[in-house]
Design a protein around this motif. Structure first.
Motif, mmCIF file in Angstrom:
data_model
loop_
_atom_site.group_PDB
_atom_site.id
_atom_site.type_symbol
_atom_site.label_atom_id
_atom_site.label_comp_id
_atom_site.label_asym_id
_atom_site.label_seq_id
_atom_site.Cartn_x
_atom_site.Cartn_y
_atom_site.Cartn_z
ATOM 1 N N VAL A 145 37.571 44.026 33.514
ATOM 2 C CA VAL A 145 37.177 43.198 32.331
ATOM 3 C C VAL A 145 36.078 44.475 31.330
ATOM 4 N N LEU A 149 39.248 34.621 27.367
ATOM 5 C CA LEU A 149 39.729 35.052 28.699
ATOM 6 C C LEU A 149 40.902 34.139 29.354
ATOM 7 N N ALA A 150 42.019 34.395 29.813
ATOM 8 C CA ALA A 150 42.728 33.834 30.823
ATOM 9 C C ALA A 150 43.062 34.364 32.354
ATOM 10 N N ILE A 151 42.201 33.640 33.128
ATOM 11 C CA ILE A 151 42.507 34.461 34.924
ATOM 12 C C ILE A 151 43.495 34.359 35.303
ATOM 13 N N ARG A 189 35.831 32.597 37.775
ATOM 14 C CA ARG A 189 35.263 31.438 37.191
ATOM 15 C C ARG A 189 33.916 31.398 36.723
ATOM 16 N N TYR A 195 32.854 33.953 34.212
ATOM 17 C CA TYR A 195 33.067 33.929 33.154
ATOM 18 C C TYR A 195 33.504 32.363 32.727
ATOM 19 N N ALA A 218 36.385 31.197 30.803
ATOM 20 C CA ALA A 218 38.116 31.535 31.435
ATOM 21 C C ALA A 218 38.257 30.732 31.833
#
Length: 387
Positions: free
Chosen positions: A320, A339-341, A356, A359, A362
């Protein structure tokens, strides 16, 4: 097999080791990785090994030296070079790949000591890009990056390219005695510069066409979202999941070089464009950033950056940071970011939980199974509504 730019061909079924000796293909793909740091830094070589594997190279050994800065002559210290030479010979390696950028002098000195071809991280990444480029735009951008890397590294080899004389000396004795090597070297430099000029014009023209397309979208008031992230984070798979597209998805580094734009709608029915862009990597060569600037402007001009994070990566948080550093470098640091995990279906639950926690805003998703995609669509809708 590695691309011919990385390991020059020595004829049918062979490759040249850099000193004029022909090697069998299977031998030319065996490599030893070297790096500076400490035992704790060796995971950095894991990524270098993945890069080597992407380029068709079989890694047969690693060597890490603990030191603060490279040796100016040989990158590694003298003792480690001797140890490396033994490893190269013992394991029949034809390549040595350094996890850093080498000077021309370091390459020359190491090749003399090791009897093997020596390349650095930048050359390896450029070779991967060259093999993955498909469109005329991508090929031009990669070639431009390669030439920018190669130009300051041109050097004479042997007497044929050595400088015999030249310049002014007492009585003009040096005039007219320039060796054939200097003439050929300067001729090669001029050729590369001319080719770079042609490629820059080609890339600039493509960039202008891309800008005209973006201008039309802005006039039509269609917001744009740019997918960005570390290489192999699953951006193309997420594009397919969000838009119903059928973009090629590969479990490989730098599988996507050419941007792909698709129209889709948010959960609330808002139309927007989603653009898949080239992935980033630690120490992305500046030559590539410069050459791909017109492509990266898709991110700079986007209304929203959808930053995809690979939850299966042990160093996901460092990735990141790397991506955000590149975004800063290209002028996209102030863009709204979501943000996409990704890959939560296969990532260790504790790794997902850690991301998580780090962020909180996210969205955890799986581009493969579709888990969390509705939440992501809703988050995109909210983000675009705030613009």
């Amino acid at each position: 097999m590695p691309g011919p730019w990385l390991v020059p061909s020595g004829g049918a079924g062979t490759r040249d080791d850099g000193d004029g000796r022909s090697l069998p293909d299977e031998e030319a793909t065996r490599a030893v990785l070297v790096g500076l740091g400490s035992a704790e830094d060796e995971p950095g070589l894991d990524e270098l090994e993945r890069l080597a594997s992407t380029d068709g190279v079989a890694v047969v050994g690693r060597l890490v030296q603990t030191r603060d800065r490279p040796d100016p002559a040989t990158y590694l210290g003298s003792g480690k070079v001797t140890e490396l030479a033994g490893m190269v010979q013992e394991r029949s390696a034809a390549l040595v790949i350094a996890d850093g950028e080498l000077t021309p002098g370091q390459v020359r000195n190491l090749e003399d000591r090791l009897g093997a071809r020596v390349v650095d991280r930048t050359a390896l990444i450029l070779d991967i890009f060259a093999q993955h480029a498909r469109s005329s735009e991508g090929k031009a951008q990669v070639e431009l990056a390669q030439l920018a890397y190669q130009l300051p590294r041109l050097r004479g080899q042997g007497t044929e390219l050595s400088r015999v004389g030249g310049g002014r000396t007492a009585g003009g004795a040096g005039i007219g005695v320039r060796g054939p090597g200097e003439q050929r070297l300067e001729s090669e430099r001029r050729h590369l510069r001319r080719r770079m000029t042609v490629l820059r014009r080609q890339v600039e023209e493509t960039g202008k066409r891309r800008e005209r397309t973006r201008s039309r979208r802005r006039r039509n008031q269609v917001p744009s979202v740019a997918l960005t992230g570390y290489t192999n984070a699953g951006k193309s798979a997420l594009l397919n999941r969000l838009t119903g597209a059928d973009v090629l998805v590969q479990d490989a580094l730098f599988a996507t070089l050419d941007p792909t734009v698709r129209r889709t709608r948010t959960a609330g029915g808002r139309e927007y464009t989603l653009t898949d862009t080239v992935g980033f990597v630690r120490h992305l060569p500046h030559q590539l950033v410069d050459a791909f600037r017109s492509t990266l402007e898709e991110v700079v001009d986007a209304d929203l950056v959808l930053h995809v994070v690979d939850a299966t990566a042990a160093d996901a948080m460092a990735q990141v940071t790397t991506v955000r550093g590149v975004l800063y470098e290209i002028g996209a640091r102030d863009k709204p970011e979501l943000l996409a995990i990704n890959k939560i279906d296969v990532a260790p639950p504790e790794w997902v939980a850690a991301l998580r926690s780090a962020y909180p805003a996210a969205i955890p998703v799986s581009a493969l199974t579709g888990e969390g995609i509705d939440d992501l669509r809703a988050a995109i809708d909210r983000a675009l509504g705030r613009l």
